[in-house]
Design an enzyme around this catalytic site. Structure first.
Site, PDB file in Angstrom:
ATOM      1  N   ASN A  95      -3.327   5.082  -5.066  1.00  9.15           N
ATOM      2  CA  ASN A  95      -2.236   5.504  -5.939  1.00  9.15           C
ATOM      3  C   ASN A  95      -2.723   5.510  -7.383  1.00  9.15           C
ATOM      4  O   ASN A  95      -3.393   4.571  -7.814  1.00  9.15           O
ATOM      5  CB  ASN A  95      -1.052   4.542  -5.801  1.00  9.15           C
TER       6      ASN A  95
ATOM      7  N   HIS B  79      -7.816   0.420  -6.484  1.00  5.05           N
ATOM      8  CA  HIS B  79      -7.899  -0.150  -5.131  1.00  5.05           C
ATOM      9  C   HIS B  79      -7.560   0.919  -4.112  1.00  5.05           C
ATOM     10  O   HIS B  79      -6.645   1.710  -4.301  1.00  5.05           O
ATOM     11  CB  HIS B  79      -6.966  -1.353  -4.977  1.00  5.05           C
TER      12      HIS B  79
ATOM     13  N   HIS C  57      -6.156   1.547  -0.467  1.00  4.35           N
ATOM     14  CA  HIS C  57      -5.401   0.963   0.640  1.00  4.35           C
ATOM     15  C   HIS C  57      -5.999   1.491   1.941  1.00  4.35           C
ATOM     16  O   HIS C  57      -6.144   2.711   2.111  1.00  4.35           O
ATOM     17  CB  HIS C  57      -3.934   1.404   0.604  1.00  4.35           C
TER      18      HIS C  57
ATOM     19  N   VAL D 168      -0.671  -2.320  -9.466  1.00  5.41           N
ATOM     20  CA  VAL D 168      -1.773  -3.153  -9.952  1.00  5.41           C
ATOM     21  C   VAL D 168      -2.807  -2.215 -10.556  1.00  5.41           C
ATOM     22  O   VAL D 168      -3.346  -1.340  -9.857  1.00  5.41           O
ATOM     23  CB  VAL D 168      -2.395  -3.997  -8.818  1.00  5.41           C
TER      24      VAL D 168
ATOM     25  N   ARG E 249      -6.956  -8.730   2.570  1.00  4.47           N
ATOM     26  CA  ARG E 249      -5.684  -8.300   3.155  1.00  4.47           C
ATOM     27  C   ARG E 249      -4.597  -8.246   2.091  1.00  4.47           C
ATOM     28  O   ARG E 249      -4.514  -9.115   1.218  1.00  4.47           O
ATOM     29  CB  ARG E 249      -5.266  -9.236   4.292  1.00  4.47           C
ATOM     30  N   ASP E 250      -3.765  -7.208   2.198  1.00  4.86           N
ATOM     31  CA  ASP E 250      -2.650  -7.046   1.268  1.00  4.86           C
ATOM     32  C   ASP E 250      -1.633  -8.165   1.505  1.00  4.86           C
ATOM     33  O   ASP E 250      -1.324  -8.528   2.636  1.00  4.86           O
ATOM     34  CB  ASP E 250      -1.999  -5.671   1.474  1.00  4.86           C
TER      35      ASP E 250
END
Ligand code: 5GP
Ligand code: ZN
Length: 114
Positions: free
Chosen positions: A87, A100, A102, A96, A29-30
């Site tokens: 991104n 990754h 999202h 970061v 989880r973010d």
């Protein structure tokens, strides 16, 4: 990549709320969720940005999406809908520098994204 925060999460050196793991991919989880469901799906191996992918990473990237699909079902957002975003570089909002995906859902999503 000893300084990379997501490598540290992958090694268990920094805690995170894991929701899925396999030999190549993990998801957690973010820390600063932008939707009721906001999960980050990452490769265990450090890859800084999408620009750093090569042909050999094709299967790995497919596995990120297969993990996202599975997690979306587990989180109950598969039918209502969800968004996946990667991104690439600062201009797109990457903060970061470990690839990754999202996975966002649980609320209506606007389009186009900001
Ligand atoms: P980016 O802006 O690079 O696309 O996304 C980075 C995401 O990582 C952000 O949504 C941010 O909230 C999340 N994040 C940054 N540091 C941590 C952390 O230590 N733990 C977790 N779980 N998420 C983090
Ligand atoms: Zn890393």
């Amino acid at each position: 990549m000893s300084e990379c925060i997501f490598c540290k999460i992958a090694k268990g050196e920094i805690p995170a709320e894991m929701v899925y793991e396999n030999d190549q991919v993990l998801a957690f989880r973010d820390l600063n969720p932008q939707a009721p469901v906001h999960i980050l799906v990452i490769p265990r191996r450090h890859i800084a940005t999408l620009n750093d992918l090569d042909e050999g990473d094709a299967d790995l990237m497919g596995r990120l999406y297969l993990a996202a699909k599975r997690i979306a079902a587990d989180e109950g957002i598969a039918e209502s809908g969800y968004r996946t975003v990667i991104n690439c570089n600062a201009g797109a909002g990457q903060t970061v520098f470990h690839v990754h995906l999202h996975l966002l859902g649980g609320r209506p999503m606007g389009w186009p994204p900001g």
